[in-house]
Design a protein around this motif. Sequence first.
Motif, PDB file in Angstrom:
ATOM      1  N   LEU A 293     -47.737  58.002 -35.845  1.00 19.74           N
ATOM      2  CA  LEU A 293     -48.044  56.604 -36.184  1.00 19.74           C
ATOM      3  C   LEU A 293     -47.799  55.687 -34.991  1.00 19.74           C
ATOM      4  N   GLY A 294     -47.819  56.269 -33.801  1.00 20.82           N
ATOM      5  CA  GLY A 294     -47.520  55.501 -32.593  1.00 20.82           C
ATOM      6  C   GLY A 294     -48.530  54.423 -32.260  1.00 20.82           C
ATOM      7  N   SER A 295     -49.699  54.453 -32.898  1.00 20.62           N
ATOM      8  CA  SER A 295     -50.716  53.431 -32.631  1.00 20.62           C
ATOM      9  C   SER A 295     -50.416  52.106 -33.333  1.00 20.62           C
ATOM     10  N   VAL A 296     -49.519  52.123 -34.319  1.00 19.37           N
ATOM     11  CA  VAL A 296     -49.269  50.923 -35.130  1.00 19.37           C
ATOM     12  C   VAL A 296     -48.491  49.890 -34.310  1.00 19.37           C
ATOM     13  N   ARG A 297     -49.061  48.705 -34.176  1.00 17.83           N
ATOM     14  CA  ARG A 297     -48.399  47.650 -33.415  1.00 17.83           C
ATOM     15  C   ARG A 297     -47.841  46.541 -34.303  1.00 17.83           C
ATOM     16  N   ALA A 298     -48.294  46.456 -35.561  1.00 12.40           N
ATOM     17  CA  ALA A 298     -47.816  45.381 -36.438  1.00 12.40           C
ATOM     18  C   ALA A 298     -47.938  45.795 -37.889  1.00 12.40           C
ATOM     19  N   MET A 299     -47.014  45.288 -38.719  1.00 18.19           N
ATOM     20  CA  MET A 299     -47.072  45.462 -40.161  1.00 18.19           C
ATOM     21  C   MET A 299     -46.741  44.129 -40.810  1.00 18.19           C
ATOM     22  N   MET A 300     -47.642  43.660 -41.660  1.00 20.76           N
ATOM     23  CA  MET A 300     -47.435  42.422 -42.407  1.00 20.76           C
ATOM     24  C   MET A 300     -47.218  42.769 -43.871  1.00 20.76           C
ATOM     25  N   SER A 301     -46.106  42.290 -44.439  1.00 24.45           N
ATOM     26  CA  SER A 301     -45.823  42.518 -45.853  1.00 24.45           C
ATOM     27  C   SER A 301     -45.986  41.215 -46.620  1.00 24.45           C
ATOM     28  N   GLY A 302     -46.582  41.319 -47.784  1.00 24.40           N
ATOM     29  CA  GLY A 302     -46.751  40.165 -48.663  1.00 24.40           C
ATOM     30  C   GLY A 302     -46.874  40.630 -50.094  1.00 24.40           C
ATOM     31  N   ALA A 303     -47.190  39.708 -50.997  1.00 24.72           N
ATOM     32  CA  ALA A 303     -47.441  39.956 -52.427  1.00 24.72           C
ATOM     33  C   ALA A 303     -46.175  40.051 -53.259  1.00 24.72           C
ATOM     34  N   ALA A 304     -45.007  40.229 -52.633  1.00 25.00           N
ATOM     35  CA  ALA A 304     -43.736  40.304 -53.354  1.00 25.00           C
ATOM     36  C   ALA A 304     -42.607  40.138 -52.340  1.00 25.00           C
ATOM     37  N   PRO A 305     -41.387  39.818 -52.808  1.00 25.81           N
ATOM     38  CA  PRO A 305     -40.270  39.615 -51.877  1.00 25.81           C
ATOM     39  C   PRO A 305     -40.006  40.845 -51.005  1.00 25.81           C
ATOM     40  N   PHE A 306     -39.599  40.571 -49.781  1.00 25.99           N
ATOM     41  CA  PHE A 306     -39.391  41.617 -48.780  1.00 25.99           C
ATOM     42  C   PHE A 306     -37.989  41.447 -48.213  1.00 25.99           C
ATOM     43  N   ASP A 307     -37.172  42.485 -48.351  1.00 24.15           N
ATOM     44  CA  ASP A 307     -35.767  42.417 -47.939  1.00 24.15           C
ATOM     45  C   ASP A 307     -35.633  42.565 -46.425  1.00 24.15           C
ATOM     46  N   GLU A 308     -34.727  41.798 -45.834  1.00 19.75           N
ATOM     47  CA  GLU A 308     -34.527  41.849 -44.379  1.00 19.75           C
ATOM     48  C   GLU A 308     -34.119  43.245 -43.914  1.00 19.75           C
ATOM     49  N   LYS A 309     -33.243  43.900 -44.678  1.00 22.08           N
ATOM     50  CA  LYS A 309     -32.811  45.243 -44.301  1.00 22.08           C
ATOM     51  C   LYS A 309     -33.989  46.219 -44.299  1.00 22.08           C
ATOM     52  N   LEU A 310     -34.882  46.059 -45.257  1.00 18.65           N
ATOM     53  CA  LEU A 310     -36.057  46.919 -45.298  1.00 18.65           C
ATOM     54  C   LEU A 310     -36.929  46.684 -44.078  1.00 18.65           C
ATOM     55  N   GLY A 311     -37.070  45.429 -43.667  1.00 21.61           N
ATOM     56  CA  GLY A 311     -37.846  45.118 -42.471  1.00 21.61           C
ATOM     57  C   GLY A 311     -37.291  45.808 -41.240  1.00 21.61           C
ATOM     58  N   HIS A 312     -35.973  45.776 -41.080  1.00 20.65           N
ATOM     59  CA  HIS A 312     -35.352  46.450 -39.935  1.00 20.65           C
ATOM     60  C   HIS A 312     -35.513  47.963 -40.037  1.00 20.65           C
ATOM     61  N   ALA A 313     -35.480  48.498 -41.259  1.00 19.76           N
ATOM     62  CA  ALA A 313     -35.638  49.943 -41.437  1.00 19.76           C
ATOM     63  C   ALA A 313     -37.040  50.399 -41.050  1.00 19.76           C
ATOM     64  N   VAL A 314     -38.059  49.608 -41.395  1.00 21.70           N
ATOM     65  CA  VAL A 314     -39.431  49.946 -41.002  1.00 21.70           C
ATOM     66  C   VAL A 314     -39.569  49.907 -39.485  1.00 21.70           C
ATOM     67  N   ALA A 315     -39.012  48.852 -38.873  1.00 20.85           N
ATOM     68  CA  ALA A 315     -39.096  48.720 -37.419  1.00 20.85           C
ATOM     69  C   ALA A 315     -38.431  49.896 -36.707  1.00 20.85           C
ATOM     70  N   ALA A 316     -37.326  50.378 -37.288  1.00 23.96           N
ATOM     71  CA  ALA A 316     -36.627  51.518 -36.692  1.00 23.96           C
ATOM     72  C   ALA A 316     -37.445  52.802 -36.832  1.00 23.96           C
ATOM     73  N   ARG A 317     -38.184  52.916 -37.922  1.00 22.17           N
ATOM     74  CA  ARG A 317     -38.975  54.135 -38.184  1.00 22.17           C
ATOM     75  C   ARG A 317     -40.277  54.129 -37.384  1.00 22.17           C
ATOM     76  N   LEU A 318     -40.798  52.931 -37.086  1.00 19.67           N
ATOM     77  CA  LEU A 318     -42.057  52.810 -36.351  1.00 19.67           C
ATOM     78  C   LEU A 318     -41.815  52.056 -35.046  1.00 19.67           C
ATOM     79  N   PRO A 319     -41.264  52.694 -34.046  1.00 18.78           N
ATOM     80  CA  PRO A 319     -40.970  52.014 -32.774  1.00 18.78           C
ATOM     81  C   PRO A 319     -42.230  51.378 -32.187  1.00 18.78           C
ATOM     82  N   GLY A 320     -42.075  50.146 -31.727  1.00 15.42           N
ATOM     83  CA  GLY A 320     -43.223  49.428 -31.180  1.00 15.42           C
ATOM     84  C   GLY A 320     -43.992  48.631 -32.203  1.00 15.42           C
TER      85      GLY A 320
END
Length: 530
Positions: A293-320
Amino acid sequence: MVIRSVFDDVDIPGQSIYDFLFAGLTEAELGRTAFVDGTTGARTTYREFVAQVDAAAAGFAARGLGPGDVVALHSPNSPAFGVVFHGLLRLGVVVTTVNALANGAEVARQLTDSGARTLVTVPPLLPAATAGAEAAGLAAGDVVVLDGDREGAAGHASLADVVGQGRGAPLPDVSFDPATHLAVLPYSSGTTGRPKGVMLTHRNLVANVVQNAALGLRADDVVPAVLPFFHIYGMTVLLNLALHVRAALVTLPRFDLEQYLRVIAEHRGTYLFVAPPIALALAKHPLVGSFDLGSVRAMMSGAAPFDEKLGHAVAARLPGCRVLQGYGMSEMSPVSHTTPFERTDISPGSIGLLLPNMTAKIVDPATGAEITQPAEGVSAPGELLCAGPNVMVGYLGDDEATAGTIEPDGFLHTGDIVTVDAGGAFWVVDRLKELIKYKGYQVPPAELEALLVAHAEIADAAVIGVPDEEAGELPKACVVRAAGSSITADEVMAYVAGKVAPYKKVRLVEFVDAVPKSAAGKILRKELRR
């Protein structure tokens, strides 16, 4: 205090959504890929797509459809969805999008309320579609199937038939005012109550695409499109925004994690638009490690509340990968806030900044006093109200609900409790509105409550949302048994499941002695959540 966007206002072209998206296509852009069918790999260039859109418009015009008519589009994501959607808008037809999971009764209710003359669907959804069409008084000839060659579609016109009707016919010369002419009619429960038709004009849709430039979507982006186009988030932020910047959309009819990951890896997906349950899978599921998944440069979440910890966890799993969050509602076409791509200083737990051309108020729900944006730190919490060119005209045929949602000065009640900091970043901290969000889908408690109390063995009922890590919220029914009844939780859940779309099912049941209510008869949901 009126809070203004930190962005300068942007110009909103006075065009229809069709002209805005396609009139300016250059020769080089016409050769770019517009769609890839994620299930077959078939590619459609912008040249081919616009030709198909125009052919569909001519075909629907030959069937007698024109400005102001309403057509229901009941389909999962596919390139053909885009063809029909924009072909109808080219004619000035109003498109009411129907959830692909809707059952026959729900389809009928939307067809009847919207006044739809035609229903466009796909073969797998024909049982619900035809049941709904028949109940709404539509004839078999009024049901058009996108793929007429598939088993089960006999007796219904196909999209190919429609296009054939218009072949060789000139496109009709259609004229209307984009500022007032309705484009789409999605259904939303708003802050409370049953689903209502949200009247959005061509200007509303054009405005929200222009306003979302801060997301940083580019022509060289490849966008895996799994969030449904029938939902306003998918309609505006995936379909229309991607087409506007000349990106490539890879469509998937439903979310299957392995298929989604494979599409990202094989097509080198770069920008992901997701709801929190998908973000959770990206952060935690072991399958993610099996794909590049190294091609992914951005992820936008919407439609429901998004937890800050979850955001950091995604960023850690998808470097870049830049993890962003946005906020909106159908009544705002839908986006009012977003985190700009370049603003790395804004927490992924924030819903971001007000979009250009928008203003907001934060109001104390107890006193009605307006809360001031602080010079330092974070404000006190209050209900968010928004105004801007993307705010709906109103609810179809419901002046009372419209007046209860939009103030005379144009500010729309969101029903969400927020705070704002000195830099203009907002956080959602609570919710006034009753709506439950299950995996990004709206579940209106009032609809389920009406269904529950219709059961002979249920004396009263209230439905609330219970937090759940995977789904966001689970619909829970608090049920008062009728005298002498021994109905079980499993029986309650089975009863509801047989009458609603899968995402609306009651997932938990608690039997209570009474449903707490105010003197005015309003259910006191906070007491049930204790």
